[in-house]
Design an enzyme around this catalytic site. Structure first.
Site, PDB file in Angstrom:
ATOM      1  N   SER A  72      -2.806 147.987   9.034  1.00  0.00           N
ATOM      2  CA  SER A  72      -1.490 147.798   9.620  1.00  0.00           C
ATOM      3  C   SER A  72      -1.536 146.655  10.633  1.00  0.00           C
ATOM      4  CB  SER A  72      -1.005 149.116  10.234  1.00  0.00           C
ATOM      5  OG  SER A  72       0.367 149.087  10.495  1.00  0.00           O
ATOM      6  N   GLU A  80       4.105 152.814   0.632  1.00  0.00           N
ATOM      7  CA  GLU A  80       4.003 152.467   2.051  1.00  0.00           C
ATOM      8  C   GLU A  80       5.166 152.987   2.892  1.00  0.00           C
ATOM      9  OE1 GLU A  80       1.738 150.942   3.845  1.00  0.00           O
ATOM     10  OE2 GLU A  80       0.443 149.851   2.459  1.00  0.00           O
ATOM     11  N   HIS A 120       2.156 154.775   4.043  1.00  0.00           N
ATOM     12  CA  HIS A 120       1.419 153.936   4.979  1.00  0.00           C
ATOM     13  C   HIS A 120       0.374 154.766   5.723  1.00  0.00           C
ATOM     14  CE1 HIS A 120       0.814 150.397   7.413  1.00  0.00           C
ATOM     15  NE2 HIS A 120       1.076 151.042   8.524  1.00  0.00           N
TER      16      HIS A 120
END
Length: 513
Positions: free
Chosen positions: A209, A323, A423
């Protein structure tokens, strides 16, 4: 309807003589260039926590480049992690904290070995939250026979404030203090990691990330040249633009005015404010993050890669199948879904709604998450395909992946909603127990394969695993992406551009790829 903006989905960087090796009397003792530390010797590895790599960035050092830590006398205890850097609370259970003395790192190493591959972890959290202490490094160390370092770096307003009054002249750094912290940690690794059994000439950066975004910036940063030799970016496309210097400065000036530091002596005013005031006052929807345009990052990462002027190392780069399901969890109606698509994509909305009709999905929020996972921000699959092509065209060894276990333990368990491979869902497969729930037998086998891929890439620049795991092809075409899922045939090369409709998105009159 609660939707997290695309820019917020980052939630989720003087060579000295090498110090002496670990004290022969005890594997718990290591002599660093600043003094001796004592860590823990566990059954299958050694762990050293809370090691200072820079001076505390307090007082006049707030919003300055990190300075080397001071030496200490005697033996420093390194059995407990240091405090996390100042940050607000998060929707994912993270607690607010207001300490500035946080530039520390952790090292986990096999009980014995020399010149082992080194992996340096840059945590995610939008460059506003997170901590190195959250991650259990042991599986990578024990199964991969590598040395792993995890790093704290300044976050949010303290790590990325780009007020033009803070710095001036040719060395102006556009608020990239967190990135400079990461570079200082890499310099510490270069000076000290041999004492833990690591090879300072074989260092792999990896992060997720915002950590992946920072790695994209470190690849493009001339001040990071030579500090690492391979890079793994998880769930943030290096083809996605960073903040500009002008935009970062404008945001900082607005912030200074909001905390009543718009007078002639802005710098003194900002440095005199309590940390809590600074952290609590930041409400800008654009997270503080790397900014291109200074001596630390002269060009946007995607521009640097496209031009060939970047730190040319082998790259692994990938994202997760679902995600955006992490960020779109509240129920929405079909009408709200359509309104969002029309407001976001304008003239292209009719084509998008025809390709992604709400009726084709379990509920409209899944439809919206699919749209924004395929295209629409730094986590998007099509954007990762763009980044893989950039690296491959630049001539560096490039390997793409997509984590695809839709049964992975969720970061947030939302009743009645299938989070899928959202995610951060891949993280418990590298760092055991991160989200609490245990992996089942098939997921453990996937975890074993992923650890083997990650650590073998760190060893020689080619990801490979046990015979039962699929060969990972070097990326040359869109079909050279390794899907990572449990079960028979779950690990295999796929073309992620097809199910994500990347040709369709490329044909539309919109930007953001």
């Amino acid at each position: 309807m609660r939707l997290i903006p695309a820019v917020a989905i980052l939630l989720l960087t003087t060579t000295l003589a090498a110090p002496a090796a670990a004290d022969a009397r005890s594997p718990a003792l290591v002599r660093t260039d600043k003094g001796v530390i004592k860590g823990d010797v566990l059954q299958d590895h050694r762990a050293f926590r809370g090691i200072p790599y820079a001076e505390p960035p307090v007082g006049v050092l707030r919003w300055q480049a990190p300075r080397p830590a001071e030496p200490w006398a005697g033996v420093r205890d390194a059995t407990a992690p240091a405090a996390q850097c100042a940050q607000p609370a998060t929707p994912y259970g993270g607690q607010a904290s207001y300490g500035e003395d946080c530039l520390y790192l952790n090292v986990s190493a096999p009980r014995r070995g020399t010149r082992l591959p080194v992996m340096v972890w840059v945590h995610g959290g939008g460059n506003t939250t997170g901590s190195s202490a959250l991650y259990d490094l042991s599986k990578l160390v024990v199964e991969g026979d590598v040395v792993v370092v995890s790093v704290n770096y300044r976050l949010g307003v303290l790590g990325w404030l780009a007020h033009p009054a803070l710095e001036a002249g040719e060395r102006y750094q556009a608020g990239n203090y967190g990135l400079l912290d990461q570079q200082a940690a890499l310099r510490w690794v270069r000076r000290n990691i041999a004492a833990f059994g690591g090879d300072p000439g074989n260092v792999t950066l990896f992060g997720e990330s915002a950590g992946s975004a920072d790695i994209c910036a470190l690849l493009a940063s001339p001040t990071a040249a030579g500090l690492f030799h391979k890079a793994i970016g998880q769930s943030y496309s290096c083809a996605y633009p960073t903040r500009t210097e002008a935009g970062a400065e404008a945001s900082a000036v607005t912030f200074a005015q909001a905390v009543l530091c718009a007078a002639d002596d802005t710098v003194s005013c900002l440095r005199a404010l309590p940390v809590k005031t600074l952290v609590d006052a930041f409400q800008d929807p654009d997270p503080y993050a790397v900014a291109g345009g200074d001596h630390v990052l002269p060009a946007q990462p995607h521009e640097a890669i496209a031009s060939g002027r970047f730190n040319r190392v082998p790259v692994m780069h990938g994202n997760n199948l679902d995600e955006m399901r992490l960020f779109i969890t509240d129920p929405i109606s079909a009408a709200e879904y359509e309104a969002y698509v029309r407001a976001t994509f304008g003239a292209a909305a009719d084509a998008i709604l025809a390709r992604y009709p709400a009726a084709n999905y379990p509920d409209p929020r899944t439809a919206l998450a699919t749209v924004l996972t395929d295209f629409g921000g730094p986590l998007a699959t099509c954007g990762h395909q763009d980044a893989l092509r950039l690296f491959a065209r630049a001539g560096v060894p490039t390997y793409g992946y997509q984590f695809a276990d839709r049964t992975a333990p969720p970061l947030i368990d939302v009743p009645g909603f299938e989070e899928g491979a959202a995610h951060a869902a891949e993280l418990p497969y590298l760092f055991p127990g991160l989200f609490g729930g245990p992996l089942n037998a098939e997921q453990e086998r996937l975890s074993d394969a992923m650890v083997a891929y990650w650590t073998s890439f760190a060893r020689d620049g080619r990801p490979h695993a046990a015979a039962q795991a699929s060969h990972w092809p070097r990326f040359r075409t869109s079909g050279d992406v390794l899907s990572l899922a449990p079960g028979a045939g779950g690990i295999r090369p796929v073309d992620t551009s097809v199910p994500s409709n990347c040709a369709f998105w490329a044909s539309l009159p919109i930007s953001g790829r």
